[in-house]
Design an enzyme around this catalytic site. Structure first.
Site, PDB file in Angstrom:
ATOM      1  N   ALA A  19     -18.772 -31.001  26.269  1.00 20.32           N
ATOM      2  CA  ALA A  19     -19.431 -29.945  25.484  1.00 20.32           C
ATOM      3  C   ALA A  19     -19.142 -30.082  23.998  1.00 20.32           C
ATOM      4  O   ALA A  19     -19.669 -29.322  23.191  1.00 20.32           O
ATOM      5  CB  ALA A  19     -18.960 -28.580  25.963  1.00 20.32           C
ATOM      6  N   GLN A  23     -18.414 -31.979  20.064  1.00 21.92           N
ATOM      7  CA  GLN A  23     -19.350 -32.537  19.086  1.00 21.92           C
ATOM      8  C   GLN A  23     -19.518 -34.051  19.178  1.00 21.92           C
ATOM      9  O   GLN A  23     -20.616 -34.560  18.963  1.00 21.92           O
ATOM     10  CB  GLN A  23     -19.038 -32.071  17.672  1.00 21.92           C
ATOM     11  CG  GLN A  23     -17.608 -32.061  17.237  1.00 21.92           C
ATOM     12  CD  GLN A  23     -17.500 -32.319  15.738  1.00 21.92           C
ATOM     13  OE1 GLN A  23     -18.497 -32.314  15.038  1.00 21.92           O
ATOM     14  NE2 GLN A  23     -16.297 -32.584  15.277  1.00 21.92           N
ATOM     15  N   ASP A  67     -11.901 -47.106  12.605  1.00 17.84           N
ATOM     16  CA  ASP A  67     -11.180 -47.626  11.431  1.00 17.84           C
ATOM     17  C   ASP A  67     -11.750 -48.991  11.045  1.00 17.84           C
ATOM     18  O   ASP A  67     -11.952 -49.294   9.869  1.00 17.84           O
ATOM     19  CB  ASP A  67      -9.683 -47.767  11.745  1.00 17.84           C
ATOM     20  CG  ASP A  67      -9.125 -46.523  12.390  1.00 17.84           C
ATOM     21  OD1 ASP A  67      -8.529 -45.705  11.695  1.00 17.84           O
ATOM     22  OD2 ASP A  67      -9.308 -46.353  13.614  1.00 17.84           O
ATOM     23  N   HIS A  82      -4.178 -45.342  15.251  1.00 17.44           N
ATOM     24  CA  HIS A  82      -5.358 -44.687  14.660  1.00 17.44           C
ATOM     25  C   HIS A  82      -4.853 -43.457  13.906  1.00 17.44           C
ATOM     26  O   HIS A  82      -4.808 -42.345  14.440  1.00 17.44           O
ATOM     27  CB  HIS A  82      -6.376 -44.295  15.727  1.00 17.44           C
ATOM     28  CG  HIS A  82      -7.464 -43.421  15.146  1.00 17.44           C
ATOM     29  ND1 HIS A  82      -8.353 -43.873  14.215  1.00 17.44           N
ATOM     30  CD2 HIS A  82      -7.756 -42.118  15.329  1.00 17.44           C
ATOM     31  CE1 HIS A  82      -9.156 -42.895  13.840  1.00 17.44           C
ATOM     32  NE2 HIS A  82      -8.818 -41.808  14.508  1.00 17.44           N
TER      33      HIS A  82
HETATM   34  N1  LIG Z   1     -10.032 -42.109  17.886  1.00 21.53           N
HETATM   35  C1  LIG Z   1     -10.898 -41.764  16.935  1.00 21.53           C
HETATM   36  O1  LIG Z   1     -11.300 -42.615  16.130  1.00 21.53           O
HETATM   37  C2  LIG Z   1     -11.408 -40.365  16.796  1.00 21.53           C
HETATM   38  C3  LIG Z   1     -10.924 -39.367  17.592  1.00 21.53           C
HETATM   39  N2  LIG Z   1     -11.387 -38.082  17.485  1.00 21.53           N
HETATM   40  C4  LIG Z   1     -10.821 -37.094  18.394  1.00 21.53           C
HETATM   41  O2  LIG Z   1     -11.738 -36.872  19.479  1.00 21.53           O
HETATM   42  C5  LIG Z   1     -11.442 -35.621  20.078  1.00 21.53           C
HETATM   43  C6  LIG Z   1     -12.709 -34.811  20.341  1.00 21.53           C
HETATM   44  O3  LIG Z   1     -13.356 -34.495  19.135  1.00 21.53           O
HETATM   45  P1  LIG Z   1     -14.619 -33.497  19.107  1.00 21.53           P
HETATM   46  O4  LIG Z   1     -15.648 -33.890  20.107  1.00 21.53           O
HETATM   47  O5  LIG Z   1     -14.987 -33.397  17.692  1.00 21.53           O
HETATM   48  O6  LIG Z   1     -13.934 -32.149  19.546  1.00 21.53           O
HETATM   49  P2  LIG Z   1     -14.594 -30.783  20.065  1.00 21.53           P
HETATM   50  O7  LIG Z   1     -13.589 -29.707  19.901  1.00 21.53           O
HETATM   51  O8  LIG Z   1     -15.959 -30.602  19.502  1.00 21.53           O
HETATM   52  O9  LIG Z   1     -14.759 -31.078  21.617  1.00 21.53           O
HETATM   53  C7  LIG Z   1     -13.660 -31.258  22.435  1.00 21.53           C
HETATM   54  C8  LIG Z   1     -14.116 -30.889  23.827  1.00 21.53           C
HETATM   55  O10 LIG Z   1     -13.067 -31.245  24.700  1.00 21.53           O
HETATM   56  C9  LIG Z   1     -12.955 -30.230  25.640  1.00 21.53           C
HETATM   57  N3  LIG Z   1     -11.647 -30.263  26.263  1.00 21.53           N
HETATM   58  C10 LIG Z   1     -10.483 -29.754  25.800  1.00 21.53           C
HETATM   59  N4  LIG Z   1      -9.521 -29.960  26.705  1.00 21.53           N
HETATM   60  C11 LIG Z   1     -10.091 -30.625  27.734  1.00 21.53           C
HETATM   61  C12 LIG Z   1      -9.600 -31.113  28.968  1.00 21.53           C
HETATM   62  N5  LIG Z   1      -8.334 -30.927  29.332  1.00 21.53           N
HETATM   63  N6  LIG Z   1     -10.457 -31.767  29.785  1.00 21.53           N
HETATM   64  C13 LIG Z   1     -11.744 -31.920  29.436  1.00 21.53           C
HETATM   65  N7  LIG Z   1     -12.270 -31.468  28.302  1.00 21.53           N
HETATM   66  C14 LIG Z   1     -11.436 -30.842  27.450  1.00 21.53           C
HETATM   67  C15 LIG Z   1     -13.239 -28.939  24.864  1.00 21.53           C
HETATM   68  O11 LIG Z   1     -13.592 -27.869  25.718  1.00 21.53           O
HETATM   69  C16 LIG Z   1     -14.404 -29.396  23.995  1.00 21.53           C
HETATM   70  O12 LIG Z   1     -15.653 -29.240  24.640  1.00 21.53           O
HETATM   71  C17 LIG Z   1     -10.449 -34.942  19.133  1.00 21.53           C
HETATM   72  O13 LIG Z   1      -9.141 -35.153  19.637  1.00 21.53           O
HETATM   73  C18 LIG Z   1     -10.615 -35.703  17.844  1.00 21.53           C
HETATM   74  O14 LIG Z   1      -9.466 -35.639  17.031  1.00 21.53           O
HETATM   75  C19 LIG Z   1     -12.367 -37.756  16.600  1.00 21.53           C
HETATM   76  C20 LIG Z   1     -12.907 -38.733  15.782  1.00 21.53           C
HETATM   77  C21 LIG Z   1     -12.436 -40.094  15.806  1.00 21.53           C
HETATM   78  O1  LIG Z   2      -9.189 -37.386  11.584  1.00 24.77           O
HETATM   79  C1  LIG Z   2      -9.515 -36.764  12.603  1.00 24.77           C
HETATM   80  O2  LIG Z   2      -8.980 -35.750  13.035  1.00 24.77           O
HETATM   81  C2  LIG Z   2     -10.652 -37.330  13.413  1.00 24.77           C
HETATM   82  C3  LIG Z   2     -10.444 -38.780  13.475  1.00 24.77           C
HETATM   83  O3  LIG Z   2      -9.627 -39.290  14.206  1.00 24.77           O
HETATM   84  C4  LIG Z   2     -11.147 -39.620  12.516  1.00 24.77           C
HETATM   85  O4  LIG Z   2     -12.166 -39.209  11.937  1.00 24.77           O
HETATM   86  O5  LIG Z   2     -10.685 -40.742  12.324  1.00 24.77           O
END
Ligand SMILES: NC(=O)C1=CN([C@@H]2O[C@H](COP(=O)(O)OP(=O)(O)OC[C@H]3O[C@@H](n4cnc5c(N)ncnc54)[C@H](O)[C@@H]3O)[C@@H](O)[C@H]2O)C=CC1
Ligand SMILES: O=C([O-])CC(=O)C(=O)O
Length: 327
Positions: free
Chosen positions: A14, A16, A160, A188
């Site tokens: 659900a 983003q 990255d 990361h």
């Molecule tokens: N590795 C990377 O390069 C990046 C990592 N991220 C990370 O990705 C993650 C998700 O980001 P968004 O989609 O923006 O967050 P968001 O808050 O829009 O969505 C997260 C979703 O995960 C769900 N959720 C929470 N706990 C859960 C569980 N135990 N089991 C299943 N679903 C669960 C929530 O209900 C929500 O729908 C964050 O931790 C963010 O920091 C974001 C950008 C880059």
């Molecule tokens: O910085 C954050 O929280 C989300 C993320 O991992 C990224 O954009 O690289």
């Protein structure tokens, strides 16, 4: 004859990132346009209604190869017989919060999900952890899934890598697609080390084309390291479409291969480069035949060693921070 469908679990359905990611997978960007896919979507009980809305939109796209969609809040249902799992669901960082703050909030989630993968996923499942802190969450997942090969549980450094490619391309006046042999080492997080020493553009060394070592050290590295925070500052939300794109790139290349090109992946260390075994560390890798090989034997100079050791230390500290939880 139509191929049998592959099963792809995606968590945080659900959220983003998934609002972009799910449509890319359903469109065939992961496995190809001739490969039916079943999406198995996991989110929390309170998010099931919102996932239902996303699934209505998936239906409304009439993707020819989307064979079925499962919606659940039970990891064992989501991960049943999966070929691939993209673990996005986690608590995202908000303004002013550092990744370390997220460590304990998210550790428990990945312990439970690792155990579920261990029990019900295909034995050769390919897992990508996106949810932050991604490397340590992947480490926890692998430790909680002892019957699965640790090398199949990876973390996302590709965002990255792509960020660095674009910044270098702009500076050097070249196309990002022409930059080869870029490596992003480590975590990361802002400590990641984007290493351009081996990178080339059509055979010419990228450092020569950039011609500005001070820019590389003082601007490129911090810009890439802090890009996530800059996006949060600007958008009020963390990166989403670019994160989904990087997840597609990572999994696509692992599945289909890179024709000898280097990509950056967070993988469980086999001890090379002095990284303790099991630590999930960003490395340059080449993918072929549904597998990857770490590029080994690259030399380190003083600057590299300092950057490398800094990001490794952060990961060792994160590991120590979750060791009690892993028991
Ligand atoms: N590795 C990377 O390069 C990046 C990592 N991220 C990370 O990705 C993650 C998700 O980001 P968004 O989609 O923006 O967050 P968001 O808050 O829009 O969505 C997260 C979703 O995960 C769900 N959720 C929470 N706990 C859960 C569980 N135990 N089991 C299943 N679903 C669960 C929530 O209900 C929500 O729908 C964050 O931790 C963010 O920091 C974001 C950008 C880059
Ligand atoms: O910085 C954050 O929280 C989300 C993320 O991992 C990224 O954009 O690289």
């Amino acid at each position: 004859m139509t191929k049998p469908a592959v099963r792809v679990a995606v968590t945080g359905a659900a959220g983003q990132i998934c609002y972009s990611l799910l449509f890319r997978i359903a469109n065939g960007d992961l496995y190809g346009k001739d490969q039916p896919v079943i999406l198995q979507l996991l989110d929390l009980p309170q998010a099931q209604g919102a996932v239902g809305g996303v699934v209505m939109e998936l239906e409304d796209c009439a993707f020819p190869n989307l064979a079925d969609v499962v919606i659940t809040s039970d990891p064992k249902v989501a991960f049943k017989d999966i070929d691939a799992g993209i673990l996005v669901g986690a608590r995202p960082r908000s303004k002013g919060m550092e990744r370390a703050d997220l460590l304990s909030a998210n550790a428990e989630i990945f312990k439970v999900q690792g155990a579920a993968l261990n029990e019900v996923a295909k034995r050769d499942v390919k897992v990508l952890v996106v949810g932050n802190p991604a490397n340590t969450n992947a480490y926890i997942t692998a430790k909680s899934a002892p019957d699965l090969p640790a090398r199949n549980i990876t973390a996302m450094l590709r965002l990255d890598h792509n960020r660095a490619l674009s910044q270098f391309a702009k500076k050097a006046g070249v196309l990002s697609q022409d930059i080869e042999k870029l490596a992003v080492w480590g975590n990361h997080s802002p400590t990641m080390y984007a290493d351009y020493r081996f990178a080339t553009v059509k055979g010419k060394p990228l450092p020569e084309l950039v011609g500005d070592e001070a820019w590389y050290r003082d601007t490129l590295i911090p810009t890439v390291g802090k890009r996530g925070a800059a996006i949060i500052e600007a958008r009020g939300l963390s990166s989403a479409a670019s994160a989904a794109n990087a997840a597609i790139d990572h999994m696509h290349d692992w599945i289909h291969g890179t024709n000898g090109a280097w990509v950056s992946m967070g993988v469980a260390s086999d001890g090379s480069y002095g990284v303790p075994e099991g630590i999930v560390f960003g490395v340059p890798a080449v993918c072929a035949n549904g597998d990857y090989e770490v590029v080994k034997g690259l030399p380190m100079d003083d600057f590299s060693k300092t950057k490398f050791d800094g990001t490794l230390k952060e990961l060792l500290d994160e590991r120590d921070g979750v060791s009690a939880l892993l028991g």
